[in-house]
Design an enzyme around this catalytic site. Structure first.
Site, mmCIF file in Angstrom:
data_model
loop_
_atom_site.group_PDB
_atom_site.id
_atom_site.type_symbol
_atom_site.label_atom_id
_atom_site.label_comp_id
_atom_site.label_asym_id
_atom_site.label_seq_id
_atom_site.Cartn_x
_atom_site.Cartn_y
_atom_site.Cartn_z
ATOM 1 N N GLY A 176 0.786 -1.232 0.000
ATOM 2 C CA GLY A 176 0.000 0.000 0.000
ATOM 3 C C GLY A 176 0.810 1.269 0.000
ATOM 4 N N ILE A 177 2.071 1.206 0.434
ATOM 5 C CA ILE A 177 2.864 2.439 0.452
ATOM 6 C C ILE A 177 3.427 2.775 -0.931
ATOM 7 C CG2 ILE A 177 3.502 1.980 2.863
ATOM 8 C CD1 ILE A 177 6.438 1.756 1.767
ATOM 9 N N ASP A 211 -1.160 -2.879 -5.617
ATOM 10 C CA ASP A 211 -1.025 -3.764 -4.464
ATOM 11 C C ASP A 211 -1.628 -5.125 -4.818
ATOM 12 O OD1 ASP A 211 -3.761 -3.433 -4.293
ATOM 13 O OD2 ASP A 211 -3.731 -2.271 -2.450
ATOM 14 N N ARG A 266 -4.489 -6.819 -2.707
ATOM 15 C CA ARG A 266 -5.825 -7.182 -2.241
ATOM 16 C C ARG A 266 -6.849 -6.047 -2.247
ATOM 17 N NH1 ARG A 266 -2.034 -10.035 0.358
ATOM 18 N NH2 ARG A 266 -2.241 -12.320 0.272
ATOM 19 N N ASN A 321 7.601 -5.718 0.740
ATOM 20 C CA ASN A 321 7.620 -5.329 -0.671
ATOM 21 C C ASN A 321 8.866 -5.829 -1.397
ATOM 22 O OD1 ASN A 321 5.285 -4.007 -0.019
ATOM 23 N ND2 ASN A 321 6.222 -1.990 0.128
ATOM 24 N N HIS A 365 10.404 -10.574 1.879
ATOM 25 C CA HIS A 365 9.948 -11.332 0.714
ATOM 26 C C HIS A 365 10.856 -11.148 -0.498
ATOM 27 C CE1 HIS A 365 5.639 -11.387 2.565
ATOM 28 N NE2 HIS A 365 6.432 -12.300 3.087
ATOM 29 N N GLY A 367 0.144 0.204 5.058
ATOM 30 C CA GLY A 367 -0.146 -0.313 3.727
ATOM 31 C C GLY A 367 -0.076 -1.811 3.604
ATOM 32 N N ASN A 422 -3.985 1.772 7.372
ATOM 33 C CA ASN A 422 -4.457 0.968 6.242
ATOM 34 C C ASN A 422 -5.895 1.354 5.918
ATOM 35 O OD1 ASN A 422 -3.434 -1.185 4.492
ATOM 36 N ND2 ASN A 422 -5.163 -2.395 5.242
ATOM 37 N N LEU A 423 -6.293 1.189 4.676
ATOM 38 C CA LEU A 423 -7.667 1.523 4.296
ATOM 39 C C LEU A 423 -8.640 0.414 4.674
ATOM 40 C CD1 LEU A 423 -7.232 3.178 0.769
ATOM 41 C CD2 LEU A 423 -7.410 4.287 3.003
#
Length: 411
Positions: A55-56, A64, A66, A126, A145, A223, A249-250
């Protein structure tokens, strides 16, 4: 096929319900209050860390995973959401290649918070390499990751940075890139560093992530859906050990119940407000490059000198940066378009300096750079270069300076 099975597996990780996909936004007044609280927490913290997700990077044009079909994000629905729904929405979304994406205001805020001594460590899910590109020191970063620009030797574990995407395997769990380690006694196979579902996290990143997660008195998770483990267990460890977990986060996350503070807003909006509260200025993104120039004598004949030019990262890691290197020495002109960039200098040439011209990958339209290198007494020298790609009218490297030997890898 491997790819179709992998895509099916990834699609199964997308949010299933509309409630999971729902995006929340704090009102301007509430957002201001919450960020004021966050700023206070940061000022009072002793070991503040950050945990970041895709998200960032959406404001840089990198989608992103999801976000739902009806997301407000300019990059559109997440990768796994598109696979799960079979979305073929022809609406024009803002998307960029990772190689040419510019680190966001959020990325650069983390750089400043680390420079000011507030942020002690950063854990990222990320693979886009944006944190390292933005200026976060590799020793204060765990890319759990992997990094799309990093490949490692299977035998000696030596790491190589590339200014391009290193992964080229067709099978999901095949990580060999086809390149070899350059350590003479090794010559092992190089593998990309990307971690796919079902694969173990690298030992260093796993250990550092949990070390700092458990040690932190404040963790800012931004994010991220906080659904992918064991990575998501790292910010969870902060709360479990009595520290404060703040989530920006949204969408709702599984760790919301453990958070000391939930902030629903766009990452860049939150960080812009935070920097105002801390009375700090967000630095602009600058492309930082380092080139090491080595002059050595060949064994046979000893009078023959060889000049080697190589890109390096801030910690000395070999970094493939150049598409071509040119040398101008007196009346002699030499050129090479393939690593390693080594040049045999003309025997008996009286020149006291050589002009080294570097040609870059050009992801940010960075121009060639010419460096006048004194030959007298030269054994090894590192030069530091800066280019600000977002600056209006930027057409030249604004800084090209030699680094003192003790500062070869710290700028």
């Amino acid at each position: 096929t491997y790819i179709s099975k992998f895509k099916s597996s990834m699609a199964s990780t997308a949010h299933k319900t509309e409630e999971e996909k729902k995006e929340y936004f704090d009102s301007p007044e509430v957002l201001d209050q919450k960020v004021t609280m966050l700023a206070k927490m940061i000022k009072e913290s002793k070991h503040f860390i950050a945990f970041t997700g895709a998200g960032i990077s959406t404001s840089a044009g990198i989608p992103d995973y999801r976000s739902g079909i009806h997301t407000v994000l300019p990059t559109g629905p997440g990768a796994w959401e598109k696979l799960a729904t079979g979305s073929k929405d022809k609406k024009k979304f803002v998307r960029k290649q990772m190689s040419s994406a510019v680190p966001t205001l959020t990325h650069m805020t983390f750089v400043k918070l680390m420079e000011e001594g507030y942020l002690k460590f950063l854990i990222s899910q990320n693979v886009d390499g944006m944190h390292r590109k933005s200026g976060i020191s590799p020793d204060k970063l765990a890319e759990v990751h992997g990094n799309t620009n990093v490949e490692k030797c299977q035998k000696c574990k030596k790491e190589y940075m590339r200014d391009y995407r290193v992964r080229n395997a067709e099978k999901v769990f095949d990580h060999k890139t086809g390149r070899k380690c350059t350590v003479p006694a090794c010559q092992g196979d190089l593998c990309d560093s990307i971690i796919n579902f079902g694969e173990n996290l690298p030992k260093r990143e796993l250990e550092l992530g949990f070390l700092h997660g458990g040690k932190a008195d404040l963790c800012l998770a931004m994010g991220s859906s906080l659904r992918v483990t064991p990575a998501a267990d790292m910010p969870s460890a902060t709360a479990e050990h009595g520290g404060k977990l703040v989530i920006v986060n949204l969408q709702a996350t599984p760790l919301d119940k453990s958070a000391a503070l939930l902030i629903h807003g766009m990452c860049d909006d939150v960080m812009k407000l935070l920097m105002s509260k801390l009375e700090l200025v967000v630095p602009p993104f600058k492309l930082k490059r380092r080139v090491k120039i080595v002059l050595a004598s060949e064994d046979k004949p000893k009078s023959k000198q060889v000049l080697r030019v190589e890109g390096i990262d801030s910690d000395g890691t070999p970094y493939t940066l150049f598409t071509k290197v040119e040398l101008a020495l007196g009346k002699t002109s030499l050129s090479s378009a393939k690593e390693p960039f080594t040049f045999s200098l003309p025997v008996g040439d009286p020149s006291k300096e050589v002009t080294v011209t570097l040609h870059f990958q050009g992801h940010y339209q960075e121009p060639p750079a010419s460096i006048l290198v004194p030959l007298e007494g030269l054994k090894e020298k590192t030069y530091y270069l800066e280019f600000e790609p977002t600056k209006a009218g930027a057409k030249a490297w604004e800084k090209i300076v030699p680094l003192p030997k003790q500062q070869n890898f710290i700028v």
